[in-house]
Design an enzyme around this catalytic site. Sequence first.
Site, PDB file in Angstrom:
ATOM      1  N   ASP A 552       0.952  -1.295   0.101  1.00 40.87           N
ATOM      2  CA  ASP A 552       0.052  -0.156  -0.048  1.00 40.87           C
ATOM      3  C   ASP A 552       0.998   1.330  -0.181  1.00 40.87           C
ATOM      4  OD1 ASP A 552      -2.420   1.573   0.498  1.00 40.87           O
ATOM      5  OD2 ASP A 552      -1.680   2.082   2.459  1.00 40.87           O
ATOM      6  N   ASP A 759      -1.775  -0.877   6.048  1.00 37.64           N
ATOM      7  CA  ASP A 759      -2.004  -0.639   7.344  1.00 37.64           C
ATOM      8  C   ASP A 759      -3.286   0.142   7.677  1.00 37.64           C
ATOM      9  OD1 ASP A 759      -1.533   1.839   5.601  1.00 37.64           O
ATOM     10  OD2 ASP A 759      -1.222   2.923   7.588  1.00 37.64           O
ATOM     11  N   ASP A 763      -7.309  -1.580   3.629  1.00 37.65           N
ATOM     12  CA  ASP A 763      -6.179  -2.711   3.067  1.00 37.65           C
ATOM     13  C   ASP A 763      -6.692  -3.984   3.572  1.00 37.65           C
ATOM     14  OD1 ASP A 763      -4.474  -0.688   1.903  1.00 37.65           O
ATOM     15  OD2 ASP A 763      -3.561  -0.443   3.975  1.00 37.65           O
TER      16      ASP A 763
END
Length: 878
Positions: A552, A759, A763
Amino acid sequence: MEANIYDLKVPLNSRDLDYNLEKDRANLFFYGEVWRGRVRSNVEEHRTIDTIEAGGFLTDEFFNQAITSTCRLRISQITYPAKLRSLQKGLAMVHGVKRATVHLEFKEAKVLFDPNLTTETLILKAIADIGFEADLISVGDEAYEVHLKLDRASSGDMGAIKSSLEQAVGVTYVEMEVVERMVTVGYEPDRTGPRSILQFLEKYGARLYVPPKRRELEQHQEACAYRNLFLFSCLFSVPVVAFAMVLPMLPPYGDWLNFRVCKMLTIGMVLKWIFCTPVQFLAGGRIVPCITTEICKYGCFGCCRHQCSLLLLEVMAKGKSSDALGKLAHLAPDTACLMNFDDNGSLLSEVEIDTQLIQRNDIIKIVPGAKVPVDGIVIGGESNVNESTITGEARSICKSTGDKVIGGTVNENGILFVKTTHVGTDTTLSRIVQLVESAQLSRAPAQKLADQISKFFVPVVVVAAFVTWLGWLICGEIGLYPKHWIPKGMDEFELALQFSISVLVIACPCALGLATPTAIMVASGKGASLGVLIKGASALQNAYKVKTVVFDKTGTLTVGRPEVVSVVLFSTFPMQEVCDAAIAIESNSDHPFAKPVVEHAKKMRRKFGARSECCKRVQNFEVFPGGGVGGKIDRKTVLVGNKRLMRVHNVDITPQVDRYTIENERLAQTCVLVAINGKIAGGFGVLDTPKPGTKAIISFLRSIGISTIMITGDNLATAFAVARGVGINKVFAEMDPIEKANQIKSLKTRGNIVAMVGDGVNDSHALAAADVGIAIGAGTNIAIEAADIVLMRSNLEDVVTAIDLSRQTVYRIWLNYIWALGYNIIGMPIAAGILYPFFGIRLPPWLAGACMAASSLSVVCSSLLLKCYRRPLNFQST
């Protein structure tokens, strides 16, 4: 409550989070029960929010499928993999049992079951029917409870004490041992705590009582038992050594041993039998009885003595493999300084109390050099805190008002005043211990290989022993070998039987069963000490096969502390109105960019003369995953987000807006646009810099054959700019949470073993979809819950550490298999007498027994070498 809006109270990872369903509909996993118009949920089994009916009620079918309970059982008779497989198959057939994990080393089972279909009592009965004895250790998850001993209470008082406790505020259950005058009280931490309960029972002389942990107690008892057996066997074995080996070499002192008490027996033989019998039936009773009984017939006393000593060393070595858990559990200090205030906030007193008496919302004073007792938030003071014991981060971190502190860390140079937020089993330290214990109890896929080998190994060994006996017997009877090969006092039958027994003894598959679990135990403990929490053995084993790592962007590759670097007006709307709209809307958002936009907008309002805080009320607030947020303010429709959001809602993007966004994107900045009534009123340029060392880490991953990909909801140009800066060549941008998960699944269908590093709430789908989900420790609780591995330091170096530790663990498992099978492959032919015709080398049964125990010891010691693991260093040089 508005239609189709549901308030949820979600204790995820033991931390309470409030969610609005419409705001986060795609990312919430839960199961629960309807309670006063709300849903109280607990994450035990993932169930999507789509299970809710359109009318807003949870169906009975949903609850019947979702509600589960757990129990932990102690099963003492599990000693071999064959018994373990038998128990697992039996548990799997119990009606209502959804999953059962049995651990050979801990002799424990964790059972997940449907309480509507079965109970703990029925499970215990089913285990008894299978042929095992089981004791209930605990039911459900770890609860808040305090153990007390009542020094001034009589047996007659116990009933009244229990009744009054059960009626006390916040007490959930009471368990008593009347004879010992001990009481265990469960409680709700938001309503009461151990200090209040202790004060409630003060007149009965209540004091804290810490019961010994059952597992530690049993490990100690097991080691002591083998030590005593070893000493006992030595007491009887030393005289036998003298009778058999020493006195016969010292004539005339040993001649009396040859005096015959009858035609068949000498004094020496009788004495050997007298001294060997206690070793066999007392010391050797716990060691492969059928084998040692046969050995005893030939006076081979040494097997029991050697096995007792080696098994003692083996038990002690296995205890070392879970040392990390013990060290973690004792990181918290024994006492803490509690500050008491009156209703006006004036300090009344400072009292040193036991750490176990700390309650939620207490104010704790932490002096320089002291350990932080529990998790909390700094409300005063400033100091550097060393968190290496929890996160593995060597550098001290400066803590000031508003920062979080973790129990077990060390305050270095200043005084901190901390308001406690998590106590008891809810602290980070306790959660780490629970995660590591869970990982150690789980079974790795590699264990299946050992199970399959053991399944066929035992019958093969029995056949091999029989063939050995038959071969030597036939060869002896028909005279294929000379008579002088037969030792004095034996005949062909006895020699053949000794070879057969040696084959049986040396081929024990115990070491094979230890190869995987011991390595998993040590590796998971070592990972915890380095700040890498591995939730299960499968994750630890699967990580070594990862060939693609998907990152990410925000908060993972970047620092996660974005700042607004520019503000621009695109219309006739005044700056204050644009700022008011941004503040009102973004205050309801949990996106990482929301907070810096709100803070900067407030500064801009003050700069343009606003004297009061913005207090605009938002109606019909809505989240657009991957785009932004929106709502109505004073009957005006406001959208705050990216260009994608604007296009979806048909907001005109002027050339001026387009130029501004393109210029910011080239500089790796994200443009947050504010639209009022269908017209873009202004924009904020937000910069989130990459984490230091990220480029070196990406380069290192590439050097070990792992490809890297960035996947983000941000716009394509910004994503490419950030990816280019850290060395990532492949980017998927402008993706919502579902699209992220679908992209992960697409990568997996091409044969890739994919790890996802993220995080945020957005996600969680992708983390769950990946083969190995890796959550940044500073991220949201739902992301951590969905992941297989948690990085406590929030440092990308630990992605490499997790993969490298996995590779080293799998290497160690295969090395253990080589050790275990090597003993059998090499030892069985020697035990069968293959070298005897050529070199006169024969492996007596007692020596075969010693080799068998030594194989288990060598496997355990091999696993213990993982404690010497060091994380890969010098990324900057790659």
